[in-house]
Design a protein around this motif. Structure first.
Motif, PDB file in Angstrom:
ATOM      1  N   ALA A  50       0.842  -1.210   0.000  1.00 28.04           N
ATOM      2  CA  ALA A  50       0.000   0.000   0.000  1.00 28.04           C
ATOM      3  C   ALA A  50       0.877   1.261   0.000  1.00 28.04           C
ATOM      4  CB  ALA A  50      -0.939  -0.007   1.212  1.00 28.04           C
ATOM      5  N   ILE A  51       1.994   1.218   0.738  1.00 26.72           N
ATOM      6  CA  ILE A  51       2.929   2.362   0.734  1.00 26.72           C
ATOM      7  C   ILE A  51       3.414   2.633  -0.696  1.00 26.72           C
ATOM      8  CG2 ILE A  51       5.299   3.034   1.393  1.00 26.72           C
ATOM      9  CD1 ILE A  51       4.810   1.754   4.129  1.00 26.72           C
ATOM     10  N   GLU A  56       2.683  10.059  -2.171  1.00 23.81           N
ATOM     11  CA  GLU A  56       3.940  10.645  -1.640  1.00 23.81           C
ATOM     12  C   GLU A  56       5.149   9.741  -1.879  1.00 23.81           C
ATOM     13  OE1 GLU A  56       1.168  10.118   0.133  1.00 23.81           O
ATOM     14  OE2 GLU A  56       0.750  11.766   1.530  1.00 23.81           O
ATOM     15  N   TYR A  57       4.911   8.417  -2.047  1.00 23.41           N
ATOM     16  CA  TYR A  57       6.026   7.470  -2.153  1.00 23.41           C
ATOM     17  C   TYR A  57       6.411   7.336  -3.629  1.00 23.41           C
ATOM     18  CZ  TYR A  57       9.021   3.666  -0.493  1.00 23.41           C
ATOM     19  OH  TYR A  57      10.107   2.880  -0.169  1.00 23.41           O
ATOM     20  N   ALA A 204       7.858  13.804   3.402  1.00 21.41           N
ATOM     21  CA  ALA A 204       6.477  13.459   3.014  1.00 21.41           C
ATOM     22  C   ALA A 204       6.358  11.978   2.662  1.00 21.41           C
ATOM     23  CB  ALA A 204       6.034  14.328   1.837  1.00 21.41           C
ATOM     24  N   ALA A 205       7.399  11.409   2.034  1.00 22.98           N
ATOM     25  CA  ALA A 205       7.330  10.006   1.598  1.00 22.98           C
ATOM     26  C   ALA A 205       7.244   9.039   2.777  1.00 22.98           C
ATOM     27  CB  ALA A 205       8.536   9.672   0.723  1.00 22.98           C
ATOM     28  N   TYR A 206       7.715   9.475   3.956  1.00 24.18           N
ATOM     29  CA  TYR A 206       7.710   8.582   5.131  1.00 24.18           C
ATOM     30  C   TYR A 206       6.721   9.066   6.200  1.00 24.18           C
ATOM     31  CZ  TYR A 206      11.612   6.397   2.846  1.00 24.18           C
ATOM     32  OH  TYR A 206      12.385   5.727   1.924  1.00 24.18           O
ATOM     33  N   GLY A 211      -1.570   8.030   6.616  1.00 25.59           N
ATOM     34  CA  GLY A 211      -1.101   7.322   7.822  1.00 25.59           C
ATOM     35  C   GLY A 211      -0.737   5.858   7.595  1.00 25.59           C
ATOM     36  N   VAL A 212      -0.494   5.462   6.331  1.00 32.40           N
ATOM     37  CA  VAL A 212      -0.172   4.049   6.063  1.00 32.40           C
ATOM     38  C   VAL A 212       1.212   3.694   6.625  1.00 32.40           C
ATOM     39  CG1 VAL A 212       0.036   2.276   4.276  1.00 32.40           C
ATOM     40  CG2 VAL A 212      -1.587   4.144   3.966  1.00 32.40           C
TER      41      VAL A 212
END
Ligand code: AVI
Length: 320
Positions: A50-51, A56-57, A204-206, A211-212
């Motif tokens: 999901a991330i 953002e990822y 932002a990516a982390y 909230g995943v």
């Protein structure tokens, strides 16, 4: 059963490691820690998938685009009749790009700690690549391992996408590259590496809005409760993931929101309010700093591909 699909074979390392002993020793340290390789149980692997789809990822979609764009050139460097050895069977979407472009690939050998996941992964490839030998190996590639050779001559090409190398401290990353080089037995390594960039983008990516990543981090505690009969209160910890610009890395922690105690395997651990438990580092490199490290590990860094915003890089390292 498909004829090209071998039964998963376990290759053990002389070194042993498990969640219980690793967690107990990590929580006994003055600065508490949990090893990041324990993120990936079934629920953790699904959260990580999901991330990879989060806006953002940027890492996954940028690496996929690079693989798609340069597949011909990459697989020409790997050569004909190659055995692709993937360290950690991640997303099949990535290796499929290579298998589709490769010239008469001989075998795909994914090496992963989770046997169930491996079986699922290779089964879905068997019908699509009937001429390919599929050889799932269950083992921990972070430990020293010998991969048995297939009958007949085949050049190996390693595949280590996703910038998982960034989850190792630089010394450990170098040792891992050295071990991969010896496993590849003269073959090259295709490796994805996330690049140093604007700290706001990295943060932002982390720290995604949905909230995943926070759930992924807290899943370590849920896993300990389920598998080790621990009594962590997951809501008593907060996800905290700052960018350490001096060390070029995202650091991930679970921070205790209150003074609390936890029981685990018959032992008792105290957490002060505000006390951090370190769960992951994600190191970022420049193209040059990564090539230097690869050279120190004994590789000859050859081609490198990056996107126009220089977010992510893919390197082809030849064995010297
Ligand atoms: C697997 N690894 C490369 C991911 C990373 O970006 O360091 C793990 C991850 N941790 C939080 N988000 C993703």
């Amino acid at each position: 059963m498909d004829t090209n699909l071998a039964r998963a074979q376990t290759i053990a390392s002389a070194e042993q490691d498990n969640f219980a002993s690793s967690l107990l020793s990590g929580l006994r340290k003055t600065s508490k820690e949990i090893a990041c390789k324990y993120f990936y149980d079934q629920a953790g692997s699904e959260l990580f998938d999901a991330i990879c789809n989060l806006p953002e990822y940027y890492q996954t979609r940028t690496e996929m685009a690079l693989l798609n764009r340069h597949a011909e050139e990459i697989t020409a460097l790997m050569g004909e009749s190659v055995e692709i050895v993937e360290f950690g069977a991640g997303s099949l979407r990535k290796v499929r790009i290579l298998l589709d472009a490769a010239r008469n690939p001989k075998a795909y050998t994914p090496l992963d700690i989770s046997g169930d996941y491996l079986c699922h992964v290779v089964r879905s490839l068997a019908a699509d690549y009937p001429a390919l030998t599929l050889r799932p190996l269950v083992g921990d590639f972070t430990l020293p391992l010998e991969i048995p050779h297939l009958p007949g001559p085949a050049r190996r090409a390693g595949f280590f996408p996703g910038s998982t190398i960034g989850n190792f401290k630089p010394d450990a990353a170098m040792a891992l590259l050295r071990r991969m080089r010896s496993t590849l037995n003269g073959g090259g390594l295709l490796i994805g590496v996330d690049l140093v960039k604007d700290p706001v983008r990295l943060h932002a990516a982390y720290n995604d809005a949905a909230g995943v990543t926070a759930l992924f981090n807290k899943n370590l505690l849920i896993r300990a409760n389920r598998e080790l009969d621990a009594d962590f209160d997951p809501d008593g910890f907060a996800h905290y993931a700052p960018y350490n610009a001096a060390a070029h890395r995202i650091e991930m922690y679970l921070v205790s929101l209150k003074r609390q105690s936890v029981n685990l395997c018959g032992q008792h651990f105290e957490f002060a309010q505000g006390e951090p438990v370190h769960t992951e580092d994600s190191h970022k490199y420049t193209i040059e700093s990564f090539r230097e490290m690869a050279a120190r590990a004994g590789f000859n860094p050859r081609a490198v591909w990056t996107d126009q915003d220089r977010l992510f890089s893919i390197h082809w390292l030849e064995s010297r």
